[in-house]
Design a protein around this motif. Structure first.
Motif, PDB file in Angstrom:
ATOM      1  N   ARG A   9       0.878  -1.180   0.000  1.00 58.72           N
ATOM      2  CA  ARG A   9       0.000   0.000   0.000  1.00 58.72           C
ATOM      3  C   ARG A   9       0.916   1.230   0.000  1.00 58.72           C
ATOM      4  O   ARG A   9       1.597   1.485   0.994  1.00 58.72           O
ATOM      5  N   VAL A  10       0.905   1.979  -1.083  1.00 58.71           N
ATOM      6  CA  VAL A  10       1.877   3.052  -1.247  1.00 58.71           C
ATOM      7  C   VAL A  10       1.211   4.425  -1.126  1.00 58.71           C
ATOM      8  O   VAL A  10       0.072   4.631  -1.547  1.00 58.71           O
ATOM      9  N   GLY A  11       1.951   5.314  -0.523  1.00 60.07           N
ATOM     10  CA  GLY A  11       1.557   6.727  -0.484  1.00 60.07           C
ATOM     11  C   GLY A  11       2.518   7.529  -1.337  1.00 60.07           C
ATOM     12  O   GLY A  11       3.739   7.365  -1.217  1.00 60.07           O
ATOM     13  N   ILE A  12       1.993   8.358  -2.217  1.00 59.23           N
ATOM     14  CA  ILE A  12       2.837   9.186  -3.080  1.00 59.23           C
ATOM     15  C   ILE A  12       2.963  10.576  -2.451  1.00 59.23           C
ATOM     16  O   ILE A  12       1.952  11.225  -2.152  1.00 59.23           O
ATOM     17  N   TYR A  13       4.208  10.985  -2.221  1.00 61.88           N
ATOM     18  CA  TYR A  13       4.445  12.305  -1.609  1.00 61.88           C
ATOM     19  C   TYR A  13       4.878  13.307  -2.680  1.00 61.88           C
ATOM     20  O   TYR A  13       5.827  13.057  -3.439  1.00 61.88           O
ATOM     21  N   LEU A  14       4.202  14.456  -2.722  1.00 61.21           N
ATOM     22  CA  LEU A  14       4.456  15.499  -3.718  1.00 61.21           C
ATOM     23  C   LEU A  14       4.735  16.810  -3.004  1.00 61.21           C
ATOM     24  O   LEU A  14       4.063  17.151  -2.022  1.00 61.21           O
ATOM     25  N   ALA A  80       4.721   1.715   1.996  1.00 60.85           N
ATOM     26  CA  ALA A  80       5.671   2.102   0.951  1.00 60.85           C
ATOM     27  C   ALA A  80       5.444   3.577   0.617  1.00 60.85           C
ATOM     28  O   ALA A  80       4.323   4.104   0.762  1.00 60.85           O
ATOM     29  N   VAL A  81       6.505   4.225   0.199  1.00 60.96           N
ATOM     30  CA  VAL A  81       6.440   5.649  -0.166  1.00 60.96           C
ATOM     31  C   VAL A  81       7.133   5.853  -1.508  1.00 60.96           C
ATOM     32  O   VAL A  81       8.222   5.293  -1.736  1.00 60.96           O
ATOM     33  N   ILE A  82       6.494   6.616  -2.373  1.00 57.61           N
ATOM     34  CA  ILE A  82       7.114   7.017  -3.636  1.00 57.61           C
ATOM     35  C   ILE A  82       7.166   8.538  -3.661  1.00 57.61           C
ATOM     36  O   ILE A  82       6.161   9.211  -3.394  1.00 57.61           O
ATOM     37  N   ALA A  83       8.335   9.076  -3.954  1.00 57.26           N
ATOM     38  CA  ALA A  83       8.505  10.517  -4.137  1.00 57.26           C
ATOM     39  C   ALA A  83       9.186  10.747  -5.478  1.00 57.26           C
ATOM     40  O   ALA A  83       9.805   9.838  -6.043  1.00 57.26           O
ATOM     41  N   TRP A  84       9.074  11.949  -5.997  1.00 55.87           N
ATOM     42  CA  TRP A  84       9.660  12.252  -7.290  1.00 55.87           C
ATOM     43  C   TRP A  84      11.187  12.246  -7.205  1.00 55.87           C
ATOM     44  O   TRP A  84      11.870  11.761  -8.085  1.00 55.87           O
ATOM     45  N   HIS A  85      11.717  12.791  -6.093  1.00 51.53           N
ATOM     46  CA  HIS A  85      13.162  12.878  -5.863  1.00 51.53           C
ATOM     47  C   HIS A  85      13.375  12.923  -4.356  1.00 51.53           C
ATOM     48  O   HIS A  85      12.504  13.407  -3.615  1.00 51.53           O
ATOM     49  N   PRO A  86      14.516  12.452  -3.850  1.00 46.92           N
ATOM     50  CA  PRO A  86      14.748  12.495  -2.399  1.00 46.92           C
ATOM     51  C   PRO A  86      14.600  13.889  -1.793  1.00 46.92           C
ATOM     52  O   PRO A  86      14.131  14.027  -0.656  1.00 46.92           O
ATOM     53  N   ASP A  87      15.011  14.922  -2.547  1.00 43.45           N
ATOM     54  CA  ASP A  87      14.939  16.262  -1.949  1.00 43.45           C
ATOM     55  C   ASP A  87      13.514  16.767  -1.821  1.00 43.45           C
ATOM     56  O   ASP A  87      13.282  17.825  -1.244  1.00 43.45           O
ATOM     57  N   ARG A  88      12.524  16.032  -2.396  1.00 43.73           N
ATOM     58  CA  ARG A  88      11.129  16.385  -2.150  1.00 43.73           C
ATOM     59  C   ARG A  88      10.729  15.973  -0.736  1.00 43.73           C
ATOM     60  O   ARG A  88       9.839  16.571  -0.140  1.00 43.73           O
ATOM     61  N   LEU A  89      11.395  14.923  -0.228  1.00 43.58           N
ATOM     62  CA  LEU A  89      11.071  14.408   1.100  1.00 43.58           C
ATOM     63  C   LEU A  89      11.784  15.163   2.210  1.00 43.58           C
ATOM     64  O   LEU A  89      11.203  15.490   3.240  1.00 43.58           O
ATOM     65  N   TYR A  90      13.074  15.424   2.015  1.00 41.55           N
ATOM     66  CA  TYR A  90      13.849  16.056   3.084  1.00 41.55           C
ATOM     67  C   TYR A  90      14.901  16.976   2.492  1.00 41.55           C
ATOM     68  O   TYR A  90      15.459  16.711   1.437  1.00 41.55           O
ATOM     69  N   ARG A  91      15.129  18.109   3.198  1.00 40.19           N
ATOM     70  CA  ARG A  91      16.215  19.025   2.834  1.00 40.19           C
ATOM     71  C   ARG A  91      17.051  19.375   4.062  1.00 40.19           C
ATOM     72  O   ARG A  91      17.970  20.166   3.972  1.00 40.19           O
ATOM     73  N   GLN A  92      16.670  18.815   5.204  1.00 40.87           N
ATOM     74  CA  GLN A  92      17.377  19.084   6.456  1.00 40.87           C
ATOM     75  C   GLN A  92      17.926  17.773   7.025  1.00 40.87           C
ATOM     76  O   GLN A  92      17.219  16.749   7.040  1.00 40.87           O
ATOM     77  N   PRO A  93      19.181  17.745   7.512  1.00 40.72           N
ATOM     78  CA  PRO A  93      19.748  16.525   8.114  1.00 40.72           C
ATOM     79  C   PRO A  93      18.875  15.948   9.221  1.00 40.72           C
ATOM     80  O   PRO A  93      18.752  14.729   9.363  1.00 40.72           O
ATOM     81  N   ARG A  94      18.279  16.799  10.021  1.00 40.86           N
ATOM     82  CA  ARG A  94      17.445  16.326  11.127  1.00 40.86           C
ATOM     83  C   ARG A  94      16.254  15.525  10.604  1.00 40.86           C
ATOM     84  O   ARG A  94      15.881  14.483  11.168  1.00 40.86           O
ATOM     85  N   ARG A 113      10.874   4.449  -2.606  1.00 40.04           N
ATOM     86  CA  ARG A 113      11.356   4.576  -3.989  1.00 40.04           C
ATOM     87  C   ARG A 113      11.156   6.011  -4.458  1.00 40.04           C
ATOM     88  O   ARG A 113      10.265   6.725  -3.965  1.00 40.04           O
ATOM     89  N   THR A 114      11.976   6.416  -5.442  1.00 43.46           N
ATOM     90  CA  THR A 114      11.781   7.731  -6.073  1.00 43.46           C
ATOM     91  C   THR A 114      11.752   7.553  -7.577  1.00 43.46           C
ATOM     92  O   THR A 114      12.403   6.655  -8.135  1.00 43.46           O
ATOM     93  N   ALA A 115      10.997   8.400  -8.253  1.00 43.77           N
ATOM     94  CA  ALA A 115      10.838   8.290  -9.701  1.00 43.77           C
ATOM     95  C   ALA A 115      12.115   8.640 -10.440  1.00 43.77           C
ATOM     96  O   ALA A 115      12.374   8.131 -11.537  1.00 43.77           O
ATOM     97  N   ARG A 116      12.946   9.500  -9.871  1.00 45.84           N
ATOM     98  CA  ARG A 116      14.148   9.966 -10.559  1.00 45.84           C
ATOM     99  C   ARG A 116      15.427   9.237 -10.147  1.00 45.84           C
ATOM    100  O   ARG A 116      16.376   9.185 -10.910  1.00 45.84           O
TER     101      ARG A 116
END
Length: 500
Positions: A9-14, A80-94, A113-116
């Motif tokens: 069961r996947v959630g897509i994060y945008l 499961a999680v799908i994002a377009w790119h890792p930086d869509r999910l996080y931009r901070q080390p914390r 997983r990420t699309a890119r």
């Protein structure tokens, strides 16, 4: 028999940081790339988490979609999680560390997983190291961009230029180069209709009108802010206190110098307004903050005081404040045996609750006393036109310079911190005192600038708020003495005015 593997069961994060067009086209493009990946993997899309126009580096704004996704992972709603790119999910080390802790839980068994960039294996040391390097590089880029933005802002501040962002300032029209959401502001001109309101509000405030009365009148007249909403106390205060309407560049509450746009009010009037509003804000809030309505029914409300607990003799100077005593507030109330209201000594303030004065007769007597006082002052000013404000402004300037010197000294550490902070506290107190005196003189001067004969002719057409502003600009309080016989005849001698 071979067991079947349940589809994840996947959630897509945008997420997109800056949606200038406001149409969500950026997240739509991400979704078009993510859905085929889910189909290819045989995963069922059960949720789509959308943080449109939301930066991952701005800690002041909570990413609601992202935090909802984390909660759904913990509850088992998605695995499961799908994002377009890792930086869509996080931009901070914390954020990365928190996400890795969550994905490392064997009971949750979450796949990412990420699309890119394909699979992000955060379960191995090498995968974690690569992710940490990526987020460190991303954070470095964010910090460099912030430095560039701050540097550009500083250049604009020093040049007194217009920032190419934010809502249009009330009183000005913007002119652009190009079209679309990224068009550049070239210059601003005065919006004459809105500027007329600013000039009137500035004059009224300097005559002693409360900000709340100006807000009520503006909203009753259908005057809207540049965002299309009604005026608020804070909005009116910010407008009248700002250096912008005086053609000055202001940054973080400090005036930096002349700006490139034209002024609506003179700099001298701006200084008087700033001193007045800085001095009176707490007083306004204390007096009006809990009121359901900001309109006053009577122009003398708030000024009459009863001397029931501290008796006075007419003509003898009052020493109550020196003795630590105070007069009791009188408030309006209906009177059963008369069609008109009265001012009554307020019991809830510790007063007697018995002393009254008839409002219509009181107001008529006060009008006569006001005009007589103004004629006296007008004659006195003609003989001695000296204005105390320049001397007060010079004194304030010296104190401000001394404050700046002490702040520099505090940074350099030449003396003990305690010694310098004590000196700063004393200087700030003296600055507040001078600002109060300057504000009072500004209000008084603006009221006295009105020609007495012109005021007589216009008085009947003045609103309650405007009459109140004139009274408050000249009067500290009105002492009401006990009634005298015959009680059914109004005696103006009961009224004692403490002029400013």
């Amino acid at each position: 028999m071979k067991a079947t593997t349940r589809a994840r069961r996947v959630g897509i994060y945008l997420r997109i940081s800056d949606d200038r067009e406001g149409a969500g086209l950026g997240v739509d493009r991400q979704l078009k790339d993510c859905k085929p990946l889910a189909k290819q993997l045989g995963w069922n899309v059960v949720e789509i988490y959308d943080d449109n126009d939301m930066s991952a580096t701005d800690r002041r704004k909570k990413r609601k979609g992202y935090h909802r996704m984390l909660a759904d992972i913990q509850s088992g709603h998605i695995d499961a999680v799908i994002a377009w790119h890792p930086d869509r999910l996080y931009r901070q080390p914390r954020e990365l560390e928190d996400l890795m802790d969550l994905l490392d839980d064997p009971e949750l068994n979450v796949e990412l997983r990420t699309a890119r960039t394909g699979t992000i294996d955060l379960s191995t040391p090498d995968g974690r190291m690569l992710a940490r390097i990526q987020v460190a590089v991303a954070k470095r880029e964010v910090e460099h961009r912030r430095e560039r933005i701050l540097s550009k802002v500083q250049e604009l501040v020093e040049a007194g230029a217009i920032h190419n962002s934010g809502h249009r300032a009330f009183g000005y029209d913007r002119h652009f180069d190009g079209t679309g959401p990224r068009r550049k502001i070239t210059h601003e001109t005065v919006n004459e209709r809105e500027a007329a309101y600013i000039k009137d509000w500035a004059d009224r405030a300097l005559e002693g009108a409360t900000l709340y009365s100006l807000v009520v009148e503006a909203n009753d007249s259908g005057i809207l802010t540049t965002t299309g909403g009604p005026w608020s106390y804070q909005g009116m205060r910010t407008l009248l206190r700002s250096g912008r309407v005086a053609g000055l560049k202001e940054h973080r509450g400090e005036i930096k110098g002349p700006a490139v746009w034209p002024a609506i009010i003179p700099v001298e009037k701006h200084k008087a307004l700033r001193a007045l509003l800085d001095t009176k804000t707490e007083e306004y809030r204390a007096e009006h903050g809990e009121r359901k309505t900001t309109a006053r029914k009577y122009p003398l409300s708030g000024l009459p005081r009863c001397t029931c607990k501290v008796p006075h003799t007419v003509g003898v100077p009052c020493t109550c404040k020196e003795e630590g005593k105070r007069h009791h507030r009188m408030k309006t109330s209906p009177r059963g045996d008369r069609p008109t209201g009265v001012y009554t000594c307020a019991r809830d303030g510790g007063g007697c609750g018995a002393r009254t004065i008839d409002i219509p007769h009181f107001e008529k007597a006060m009008e006569q006393l006001l005009f007589a006082q103004l004629e006296e002052v007008e004659a006195a000013v003609a003989e001695d036109p000296d204005d105390p404000r320049p001397a007060l402004e010079e004194k304030l300037g010296k104190l401000e310079r001394r404050k700046a010197e002490l702040e520099v000294e505090l940074d350099e550490g030449d003396r003990s911190v305690r010694e310098i902070t004590d000196a700063l506290t004393r200087v700030k107190g003296r600055i507040a005192t001078v600002q109060g005196e300057l504000a009072e003189q500004s209000v008084k001067a603006n009221v006295l600038d009105i020609n007495v004969e012109d005021l007589r002719k216009a008085w009947e057409d003045y609103s309650v708020a405007r009459k109140q502003a004139v009274y408050r600009g000249l009067i500290e309080e009105i002492i009401i003495h006990p009634a005298t016989r015959p009680f059914n005849v109004f005696n103006p001698a009961r009224i004692e005015i403490k002029w400013k």
